[in-house]
Design an enzyme around this catalytic site. Structure first.
Site, PDB file in Angstrom:
ATOM      1  N   GLY A  17       0.836  -1.202   0.000  1.00 59.79           N
ATOM      2  CA  GLY A  17       0.000   0.000   0.000  1.00 59.79           C
ATOM      3  C   GLY A  17       0.865   1.243   0.000  1.00 59.79           C
ATOM      4  O   GLY A  17       1.853   1.318   0.740  1.00 59.79           O
TER       5      GLY A  17
ATOM      6  N   GLY B 260      -1.064   5.304   5.076  1.00 62.17           N
ATOM      7  CA  GLY B 260      -0.387   4.364   5.971  1.00 62.17           C
ATOM      8  C   GLY B 260       0.921   3.852   5.389  1.00 62.17           C
ATOM      9  O   GLY B 260       1.941   3.791   6.085  1.00 62.17           O
TER      10      GLY B 260
ATOM     11  N   SER C 132       2.618  -1.186  -4.305  1.00 62.29           N
ATOM     12  CA  SER C 132       1.312  -0.510  -4.281  1.00 62.29           C
ATOM     13  C   SER C 132       0.571  -0.681  -5.595  1.00 62.29           C
ATOM     14  O   SER C 132       1.153  -0.552  -6.677  1.00 62.29           O
ATOM     15  CB  SER C 132       1.485   0.978  -3.978  1.00 62.29           C
ATOM     16  OG  SER C 132       0.195   1.578  -3.932  1.00 62.29           O
ATOM     17  N   ALA C 133      -0.716  -0.948  -5.476  1.00 60.04           N
ATOM     18  CA  ALA C 133      -1.564  -1.119  -6.654  1.00 60.04           C
ATOM     19  C   ALA C 133      -1.686   0.191  -7.435  1.00 60.04           C
ATOM     20  O   ALA C 133      -1.939   0.183  -8.633  1.00 60.04           O
ATOM     21  CB  ALA C 133      -2.945  -1.596  -6.217  1.00 60.04           C
TER      22      ALA C 133
ATOM     23  N   ALA D 206      -0.620  -6.747  -5.018  1.00 58.31           N
ATOM     24  CA  ALA D 206      -0.287  -8.020  -4.376  1.00 58.31           C
ATOM     25  C   ALA D 206      -1.531  -8.901  -4.370  1.00 58.31           C
ATOM     26  O   ALA D 206      -2.632  -8.436  -4.054  1.00 58.31           O
ATOM     27  CB  ALA D 206       0.199  -7.780  -2.959  1.00 58.31           C
TER      28      ALA D 206
ATOM     29  N   CYS E 169     -17.520   6.058   7.444  1.00 58.09           N
ATOM     30  CA  CYS E 169     -16.955   7.265   6.807  1.00 58.09           C
ATOM     31  C   CYS E 169     -18.017   8.364   6.735  1.00 58.09           C
ATOM     32  O   CYS E 169     -18.328   8.875   5.659  1.00 58.09           O
ATOM     33  CB  CYS E 169     -16.437   6.870   5.423  1.00 58.09           C
ATOM     34  SG  CYS E 169     -15.343   8.071   4.663  1.00 58.09           S
TER      35      CYS E 169
ATOM     36  N   ILE F  71      -6.764   1.843   7.467  1.00 61.71           N
ATOM     37  CA  ILE F  71      -8.070   1.198   7.305  1.00 61.71           C
ATOM     38  C   ILE F  71      -7.932  -0.322   7.293  1.00 61.71           C
ATOM     39  O   ILE F  71      -8.861  -1.038   7.674  1.00 61.71           O
ATOM     40  CB  ILE F  71      -8.775   1.747   6.039  1.00 61.71           C
ATOM     41  CG1 ILE F  71      -9.059   3.244   6.250  1.00 61.71           C
ATOM     42  CG2 ILE F  71     -10.061   0.984   5.748  1.00 61.71           C
ATOM     43  CD1 ILE F  71      -9.875   3.915   5.176  1.00 61.71           C
TER      44      ILE F  71
ATOM     45  N   GLY G 140      -7.426   9.773   8.439  1.00 66.29           N
ATOM     46  CA  GLY G 140      -6.017   9.918   8.088  1.00 66.29           C
ATOM     47  C   GLY G 140      -5.103  10.086   9.293  1.00 66.29           C
ATOM     48  O   GLY G 140      -4.012   9.509   9.341  1.00 66.29           O
TER      49      GLY G 140
ATOM     50  N   CYS H 273      -9.973  15.948  12.551  1.00 66.43           N
ATOM     51  CA  CYS H 273     -10.559  15.851  11.216  1.00 66.43           C
ATOM     52  C   CYS H 273     -11.033  17.249  10.853  1.00 66.43           C
ATOM     53  O   CYS H 273     -10.971  18.164  11.667  1.00 66.43           O
ATOM     54  CB  CYS H 273     -11.728  14.872  11.270  1.00 66.43           C
ATOM     55  SG  CYS H 273     -12.055  14.113   9.709  1.00 66.43           S
TER      56      CYS H 273
ATOM     57  N   LYS I 271      -9.592  22.955   5.361  1.00 66.59           N
ATOM     58  CA  LYS I 271      -9.322  21.728   4.601  1.00 66.59           C
ATOM     59  C   LYS I 271      -8.529  22.042   3.329  1.00 66.59           C
ATOM     60  O   LYS I 271      -7.628  21.295   2.953  1.00 66.59           O
ATOM     61  CB  LYS I 271     -10.642  21.032   4.257  1.00 66.59           C
ATOM     62  CG  LYS I 271     -10.418  19.745   3.485  1.00 66.59           C
ATOM     63  CD  LYS I 271     -11.595  18.826   3.621  1.00 66.59           C
ATOM     64  CE  LYS I 271     -11.419  17.590   2.775  1.00 66.59           C
ATOM     65  NZ  LYS I 271     -12.320  16.519   3.144  1.00 66.59           N
TER      66      LYS I 271
HETATM   67  C1  LIG Z   1     -14.281  10.439   0.458  1.00 70.64           C
HETATM   68  C2  LIG Z   1     -13.364  10.348   1.622  1.00 70.64           C
HETATM   69  C3  LIG Z   1     -13.149  11.461   2.429  1.00 70.64           C
HETATM   70  C4  LIG Z   1     -12.292  11.397   3.516  1.00 70.64           C
HETATM   71  N1  LIG Z   1     -12.099  12.516   4.261  1.00 70.64           N
HETATM   72  C5  LIG Z   1     -11.215  12.488   5.281  1.00 70.64           C
HETATM   73  C6  LIG Z   1     -10.928  13.665   6.026  1.00 70.64           C
HETATM   74  O1  LIG Z   1     -11.489  14.749   5.781  1.00 70.64           O
HETATM   75  N2  LIG Z   1     -10.005  13.577   7.024  1.00 70.64           N
HETATM   76  C7  LIG Z   1      -9.365  12.404   7.306  1.00 70.64           C
HETATM   77  O2  LIG Z   1      -8.531  12.378   8.215  1.00 70.64           O
HETATM   78  N3  LIG Z   1      -9.623  11.275   6.629  1.00 70.64           N
HETATM   79  C8  LIG Z   1     -10.520  11.281   5.622  1.00 70.64           C
HETATM   80  N4  LIG Z   1     -10.757  10.137   4.903  1.00 70.64           N
HETATM   81  C9  LIG Z   1     -10.119   8.891   5.321  1.00 70.64           C
HETATM   82  C10 LIG Z   1      -8.698   8.753   4.788  1.00 70.64           C
HETATM   83  O3  LIG Z   1      -8.706   8.925   3.395  1.00 70.64           O
HETATM   84  C11 LIG Z   1      -8.191   7.385   5.193  1.00 70.64           C
HETATM   85  O4  LIG Z   1      -8.024   7.376   6.585  1.00 70.64           O
HETATM   86  C12 LIG Z   1      -6.861   7.060   4.558  1.00 70.64           C
HETATM   87  O5  LIG Z   1      -6.947   7.078   3.155  1.00 70.64           O
HETATM   88  C13 LIG Z   1      -6.408   5.685   5.037  1.00 70.64           C
HETATM   89  O6  LIG Z   1      -5.157   5.418   4.513  1.00 70.64           O
HETATM   90  P1  LIG Z   1      -4.666   3.931   4.234  1.00 70.64           P
HETATM   91  O7  LIG Z   1      -3.256   4.077   3.821  1.00 70.64           O
HETATM   92  O8  LIG Z   1      -5.006   3.069   5.378  1.00 70.64           O
HETATM   93  O9  LIG Z   1      -5.569   3.394   3.016  1.00 70.64           O
HETATM   94  P2  LIG Z   1      -5.777   3.971   1.562  1.00 70.64           P
HETATM   95  O10 LIG Z   1      -5.651   5.432   1.523  1.00 70.64           O
HETATM   96  O11 LIG Z   1      -7.050   3.359   1.092  1.00 70.64           O
HETATM   97  O12 LIG Z   1      -4.572   3.358   0.728  1.00 70.64           O
HETATM   98  C14 LIG Z   1      -4.482   2.014   0.404  1.00 70.64           C
HETATM   99  C15 LIG Z   1      -3.314   1.806  -0.524  1.00 70.64           C
HETATM  100  O13 LIG Z   1      -3.146   0.392  -0.744  1.00 70.64           O
HETATM  101  C16 LIG Z   1      -3.035   0.144  -2.137  1.00 70.64           C
HETATM  102  N5  LIG Z   1      -3.514  -1.234  -2.345  1.00 70.64           N
HETATM  103  C17 LIG Z   1      -4.771  -1.706  -2.243  1.00 70.64           C
HETATM  104  N6  LIG Z   1      -4.792  -3.029  -2.493  1.00 70.64           N
HETATM  105  C18 LIG Z   1      -3.510  -3.395  -2.746  1.00 70.64           C
HETATM  106  C19 LIG Z   1      -2.885  -4.619  -3.070  1.00 70.64           C
HETATM  107  N7  LIG Z   1      -3.576  -5.759  -3.177  1.00 70.64           N
HETATM  108  N8  LIG Z   1      -1.533  -4.639  -3.289  1.00 70.64           N
HETATM  109  C20 LIG Z   1      -0.811  -3.496  -3.186  1.00 70.64           C
HETATM  110  N9  LIG Z   1      -1.374  -2.300  -2.889  1.00 70.64           N
HETATM  111  C21 LIG Z   1      -2.688  -2.255  -2.654  1.00 70.64           C
HETATM  112  C22 LIG Z   1      -3.885   1.233  -2.782  1.00 70.64           C
HETATM  113  O14 LIG Z   1      -3.512   1.406  -4.134  1.00 70.64           O
HETATM  114  C23 LIG Z   1      -3.499   2.433  -1.907  1.00 70.64           C
HETATM  115  O15 LIG Z   1      -2.252   2.951  -2.319  1.00 70.64           O
HETATM  116  C24 LIG Z   1     -11.630  10.181   3.807  1.00 70.64           C
HETATM  117  C25 LIG Z   1     -11.845   9.051   3.015  1.00 70.64           C
HETATM  118  C26 LIG Z   1     -12.695   9.129   1.935  1.00 70.64           C
HETATM  119  C27 LIG Z   1     -12.901   7.908   1.073  1.00 70.64           C
END
Ligand SMILES: Cc1cc2nc3c(=O)[nH]c(=O)nc-3n(C[C@H](O)[C@H](O)[C@H](O)COP(=O)(O)OP(=O)(O)OC[C@H]3O[C@@H](n4cnc5c(N)ncnc54)[C@H](O)[C@@H]3O)c2cc1C
Length: 391
Positions: A9, A13, A35-36, A79, A157, A289, A309, A345, A372
């Site tokens: 990813g 994170g 990363s995908a 992956a 969310c 997440i 985030g 947030c 924001k």
């Molecule tokens: C519409 C929306 C609004 C939001 N607004 C806010 C906000 O205002 N404030 C806030 O704090 N948070 C907000 N969030 C939440 C925030 O975006 C998430 O907390 C954050 O994106 C989580 O990060 P992450 O790295 O866990 O996952 P993600 O951001 O989902 O990243 C996952 C990563 O894993 C990769 N991946 C997936 N599957 C695979 C695989 N099989 N192999 C390799 N790579 C893979 C993806 O390509 C991506 O790069 C919002 C979310 C959404 C959807």
């Protein structure tokens, strides 16, 4: 021999975990990110994409140069298989010593039969979704009618749903449609402003006033039963007809995690300790997440907890510091339960994600919007340059 850390990813994170572990060991570790997506995506700004306020270029940057700058190997691939005993992932050659799972989520659209663009129901939780929702919005402006914004049973969310709701109200006003077009917010939350975190003092009243002022009809504590073209059926038998609908679904873990035997819970998320180690495999960590969180309350209609985030970055730093400690032959010293991480947030500030809290405040309104915008720019600058220890 140098230890190998593999991170799956490349978003909030993954970038934070990979660079934090590299920096914590002064570069004396091999770190690879798979990363995908080959671009970082600032997901909080997806709420603006349908209204043409943001494009892909505004809210993404390429990952490879950032990782190269910090001596981290980058593999652009999805992956598909994790072998926890052999310590291998299908997309890389050798075994890893430590694995960090930061693969985020998939939309669980199946939670409501018919929840799909073919029925006119859109979502904004991925970039392609938000772009599709934008194309539909432009068509809607040519033939406007009732608008429904919602958050289904099981979603966490809620912030995105509220922000999109207020943006929609603003866009309707701008288009001269406020009086002509009924706008409804339908949510699984037991009360307005629950947000999946149990609400904040005065929040419900504030949002009630806000919705009244904007002429938004509110339906709380409701599950969606079914969607068909132009119509949402509620669990209590009620119906909502719409010309445009945007619904936030629940999230589930990525397939690669879900199909790894013994690694995840029923939703495809990885149960973790407060060190962010998998409860099943101590060499595997999960952050953001992808990490499972137990919902601390029961509501008539199930709601999830928002995994935003800020906690994602905190978890990634805790995991990275613990991995670095183990590589140095030390004890893991960082412990942080999800519930005790501050809730920071765009509309919410609280000392803890989950109660009991000492302080918490809801701050909707134009200043939240401006904050924001500034935060988006700051965050993209910070992540692109790899300054992952900055707040
Ligand atoms: C519409 C929306 C609004 C939001 N607004 C806010 C906000 O205002 N404030 C806030 O704090 N948070 C907000 N969030 C939440 C925030 O975006 C998430 O907390 C954050 O994106 C989580 O990060 P992450 O790295 O866990 O996952 P993600 O951001 O989902 O990243 C996952 C990563 O894993 C990769 N991946 C997936 N599957 C695979 C695989 N099989 N192999 C390799 N790579 C893979 C993806 O390509 C991506 O790069 C919002 C979310 C959404 C959807």
């Amino acid at each position: 021999m140098r230890k190998k850390v593999l991170v799956l990813g490349g978003n909030f994170g993954g970038v934070t975990a990979a660079l934090s572990v590299k920096h914590a060991l002064d570069g004396d570790v091999d770190v690879t990110v798979v990363s995908a997506s080959d671009r970082f995506l600032f997901k909080p700004s997806l709420i603006w994409v349908p209204f043409g306020k943001r494009t892909e270029d505004d809210i993404t940057f390429p990952l490879a140069p950032t990782f190269e700058m910090h001596g981290v190997e980058f593999v652009h691939a999805e992956a598909k298989a994790i072998a926890p005993i052999a310590k291998r992932v299908d997309t890389t050659a050798g075994p890893y010593d430590y694995l960090v799972i930061a693969t985020g989520y998939r939309n669980d659209m199946a939670v409501v039969p018919g929840l799909e663009p073919a029925n006119g129901v859109h979502t904004i939780t991925t970039l392609p979704d938000a772009e599709r929702a934008g194309a539909a919005w432009r068509r809607f402006l040519d033939g406007p009618g009732p608008v429904v914004i919602g958050a289904t049973q099981g979603t966490g969310c809620f912030g995105a749903a509220y922000e999109f709701l207020f943006n929609t109200a603003h866009q309707l006003k701008k288009a001269g449609l406020k009086k002509r077009v009924p706008l409804t917010y339908v949510t699984a939350e037991p009360f307005l402003g629950h947000f999946g975190i149990g609400g904040l003092p005065g929040g419900e009243r504030l949002l009630q006033l806000f919705c009244k002022k904007e002429g938004i009809q509110v339906i709380t504590g409701t599950a969606l039963r079914e969607a068909s073209p132009g119509r949402l059926l509620l669990d209590d038998g009620g119906k909502l007809d719409f010309s445009y609908a945007m619904i936030i679904p629940p999230f589930i873990g990525q397939e690669v995690v879900a199909r790894t035997s013994g690694l995840s819970d029923g939703n495809g998320f990885v149960p973790v300790r407060d060190t962010y180690q998998s409860t099943a495999h101590p060499g595997i960590y999960a952050v953001g997440i992808a990490a499972a969180v137990t919902v601390p309350w029961t509501t008539a209609i199930p709601v999830g907890v928002p995994k935003t985030g800020f906690p994602t970055e905190v978890q990634a730093r805790v995991a990275a510091d613990n991995i670095a400690a183990r590589i140095r032959g030390e004890e893991q010293a960082r412990h942080k339960d999800f519930g005790e991480i501050p809730a920071v947030c765009v509309m919410i500030l609280a000392d803890r994600m989950l109660p009991p809290r000492k302080a918490g405040v809801l701050v909707p309104g134009p200043q939240a919007h401006a904050a924001k915008l500034a935060f988006e720019k700051y965050f993209l600058w910070k992540a692109r340059n790899g300054y992952v220890r900055l707040p």
